[in-house]
Design an enzyme around this catalytic site. Structure first.
Site, PDB file in Angstrom:
ATOM      1  N   PHE A 215      -3.648   3.983   2.097  1.00 50.13           N
ATOM      2  CA  PHE A 215      -3.657   4.116   3.551  1.00 50.13           C
ATOM      3  C   PHE A 215      -4.727   5.103   4.008  1.00 50.13           C
ATOM      4  CE2 PHE A 215      -1.824   5.636   7.632  1.00 50.13           C
ATOM      5  CZ  PHE A 215      -1.748   4.419   8.279  1.00 50.13           C
TER       6      PHE A 215
ATOM      7  N   GLY B 233      -3.007   5.006  -3.290  1.00 51.23           N
ATOM      8  CA  GLY B 233      -3.182   3.904  -4.232  1.00 51.23           C
ATOM      9  C   GLY B 233      -2.407   4.057  -5.522  1.00 51.23           C
TER      10      GLY B 233
ATOM     11  N   TYR C 106       0.828  -1.205   0.000  1.00 48.36           N
ATOM     12  CA  TYR C 106       0.000   0.000   0.000  1.00 48.36           C
ATOM     13  C   TYR C 106       0.859   1.250   0.000  1.00 48.36           C
ATOM     14  CZ  TYR C 106       1.127   0.508   4.943  1.00 48.36           C
ATOM     15  OH  TYR C 106       1.806   0.673   6.123  1.00 48.36           O
ATOM     16  N   CYS C 107       0.237   2.374  -0.398  1.00 49.05           N
ATOM     17  CA  CYS C 107       0.842   3.696  -0.297  1.00 49.05           C
ATOM     18  C   CYS C 107      -0.217   4.608   0.312  1.00 49.05           C
ATOM     19  CB  CYS C 107       1.314   4.186  -1.674  1.00 49.05           C
ATOM     20  SG  CYS C 107      -0.041   4.424  -2.833  1.00 49.05           S
ATOM     21  N   ARG C 108      -0.136   5.898   0.086  1.00 54.60           N
ATOM     22  CA  ARG C 108      -1.096   6.811   0.698  1.00 54.60           C
ATOM     23  C   ARG C 108      -2.467   6.728   0.035  1.00 54.60           C
ATOM     24  NH1 ARG C 108      -2.932  11.715  -0.383  1.00 54.60           N
ATOM     25  NH2 ARG C 108      -1.497  11.914  -2.117  1.00 54.60           N
TER      26      ARG C 108
END
Length: 94
Positions: free
Chosen positions: A85, A61, A57-59
């Site tokens: 996230f 997507g 995951y990242c912030r």
């Protein structure tokens, strides 16, 4: 669900954001490898087992989609937290 998947024992949780993003809060147990860094793939190959599912995951997507593409090409099995996230409702570790 992503939360369900990461409960599995055959899963490595990967945060592909920057150190700052990770430091501000991350999913418990996630390892950090920043997808924007030139050494992303070598670090992944060093730290991530091919026989496990990589849940990343990242912030929001966007970066996780890029990371998922890179890792998929290297024959990793990847699952991605589609909305990032920002939408994570589970526990957060700092």
């Amino acid at each position: 669900s992503f939360a369900g998947i990461i409960q599995g024992c055959n899963v490595v949780l990967l945060d592909v954001r920057s150190r700052n993003g990770y430091g501000a809060g991350h999913v418990p147990g996630a390892i950090l490898i920043d997808v924007t860094q030139a050494n992303f793939l070598p670090k992944c190959k060093q730290q991530l087992p091919l026989d496990k599912t990589i849940a990343l995951y990242c912030r929001s997507g966007n970066r996780s989609k890029k990371a998922a593409q890179i890792l998929s090409q290297e024959k990793y099995k990847v699952v991605e937290l589609n909305t990032g996230f920002n939408s994570w409702k589970g526990e957060v570790e700092k």
